[in-house]
Scaffold this motif. Structure first.
Motif, short mmCIF file in Angstrom:
data_model
loop_
_atom_site.label_atom_id
_atom_site.label_comp_id
_atom_site.label_asym_id
_atom_site.label_seq_id
_atom_site.Cartn_x
_atom_site.Cartn_y
_atom_site.Cartn_z
N GLY A 12 0.79 -1.22 0.00
CA GLY A 12 0.00 0.00 0.00
C GLY A 12 0.82 1.27 0.00
O GLY A 12 0.29 2.36 -0.25
N LEU A 13 2.12 1.14 0.26
CA LEU A 13 2.99 2.31 0.19
C LEU A 13 3.04 2.88 -1.22
O LEU A 13 3.29 4.08 -1.40
N THR A 14 2.79 2.05 -2.23
CA THR A 14 2.77 2.57 -3.60
C THR A 14 1.60 3.54 -3.78
O THR A 14 1.69 4.50 -4.56
N GLU A 18 1.71 8.03 -3.93
CA GLU A 18 0.92 8.85 -4.85
C GLU A 18 0.11 9.89 -4.07
O GLU A 18 -0.02 11.04 -4.50
N ALA A 19 -0.43 9.51 -2.92
CA ALA A 19 -1.21 10.45 -2.10
C ALA A 19 -0.33 11.57 -1.55
O ALA A 19 -0.76 12.72 -1.46
N ILE A 252 12.35 4.65 -1.04
CA ILE A 252 12.67 4.13 -2.38
C ILE A 252 11.64 4.61 -3.39
O ILE A 252 11.98 5.08 -4.48
N LEU A 253 10.36 4.51 -3.03
CA LEU A 253 9.30 4.92 -3.94
C LEU A 253 9.35 6.41 -4.22
O LEU A 253 9.21 6.85 -5.37
N ARG A 254 9.56 7.21 -3.19
CA ARG A 254 9.56 8.67 -3.38
C ARG A 254 10.77 9.11 -4.20
O ARG A 254 10.68 10.05 -4.99
N GLU A 255 11.87 8.41 -4.03
CA GLU A 255 13.04 8.72 -4.85
C GLU A 255 12.76 8.39 -6.31
O GLU A 255 13.13 9.16 -7.22
N ARG A 256 12.10 7.25 -6.57
CA ARG A 256 11.75 6.90 -7.94
C ARG A 256 10.76 7.90 -8.53
O ARG A 256 10.88 8.30 -9.70
#
Length: 265
Positions: A12-14, A18-19, A252-256
């Motif tokens: 759910g971090l993905t 986005e939020a 990791i997600l925010r960096e991407r």
């Protein structure tokens, strides 16, 4: 205002990432049911009980809206949650409808990656039956992928070998879109992009989910929450190491996301 995000693990971090991009003036509480991850290989009634217990813990902490950031959990328990709680609740479903609409004129097929349990549930069959009048949707269970993600296994060579094995029986020239039907799976979007034919698009439901959340918050009069994008993590197993893992995975997600935005400009 604080928005709750719930998943069995880090998938759910993905959606949360986005939020954070689209709703920077909200605060967030992220709950992972680490005692029972993954859901996709467990019995439906057991999973329903896990979800209701976990969301009860979130309610005790205080949330103004809830995102069930898990396709499997949405299919199993979204109606129970809406009956139990009066706050805005947003669920998820595999992005089959937009994928079919995008492929309608191309003659290509749609391949849905999802957990075994999601693919077995009546809600998924009802979704496909409703939107796939041309019979172009195929489904591929990937039971191991959540385990890889929970271990933060993002090695390109290892994961591309895994996907090649799973896709060995499919003629990818026949497909125009792959739908990532589990919130864990977008962690592998870039790895998939690098190995799939260039004509195949990869879609998930994250952007659509956050847009629905934003619209629902406006309808309830709680848009513009006066927050700062603060994220608090909790998990059913109360493991500090898992909270550290969630923080690392979100970073990791925010960096991407930041890299993708910079390349797009």
């Amino acid at each position: 205002m604080r928005i709750g995000f719930f998943d069995s693990g880090i998938g759910g971090l993905t959606v949360l990432s986005e939020a954070l991009r689209r709703l920077p003036d909200m605060d967030f509480l992220y709950m992972a049911d680490t005692l029972h991850v993954p859901y996709g290989t467990k019995a439906e009634e057991d999973v329903r009980a896990y979800i209701l217990d976990s969301v009860g813990l979130m309610m005790n902490e205080g949330i103004d809206a809830l995102v069930v950031a898990c396709n499997t959990a949405t299919s199993i328990a979204i109606n129970d949650l809406r009956e139990r709680y009066s706050l805005p609740i947003v669920g998820m479903e595999p992005a089959v409808k937009p994928a079919v609409e995008m492929n309608r004129a191309t003659g290509k097929r749609v391949l849905v990656f999802a957990t075994p349990l999601t693919l077995q549930l009546p809600k998924y069959y009802a979704l496909v039956s409703r939107v796939d009048e041309l019979g172009i949707v195929d489904s591929l269970p990937l039971p191991e992928l959540v385990h890889y993600c929970e271990k933060l296994q993002f090695d390109t060579a290892i994961m591309q070998d895994y996907f090649r094995t799973k896709l060995a029986d499919y003629n990818l020239d026949d497909y125009g879109i792959i739908v990532l039907g589990c919130t864990h799976y977008p962690f592998y979007k870039q790895i998939l992009r690098e190995m799939l034919p260039a004509h195949i698009e990869i879609v998930d439901g994250n952007v659509g989910t956050v847009k629905r959340l934003s619209a629902l918050l406006s309808r309830y009069g709680i848009a513009g929450g006066g927050g700062s994008g603060e994220v608090r993590f909790m998990c059913s197993g109360h493991e500090p190491a898992y909270i550290d893992k969630m923080q690392k995975a979100l970073a990791i997600l925010r960096e991407r996301d930041a890299l993708s935005e910079s390349l797009a400009t």
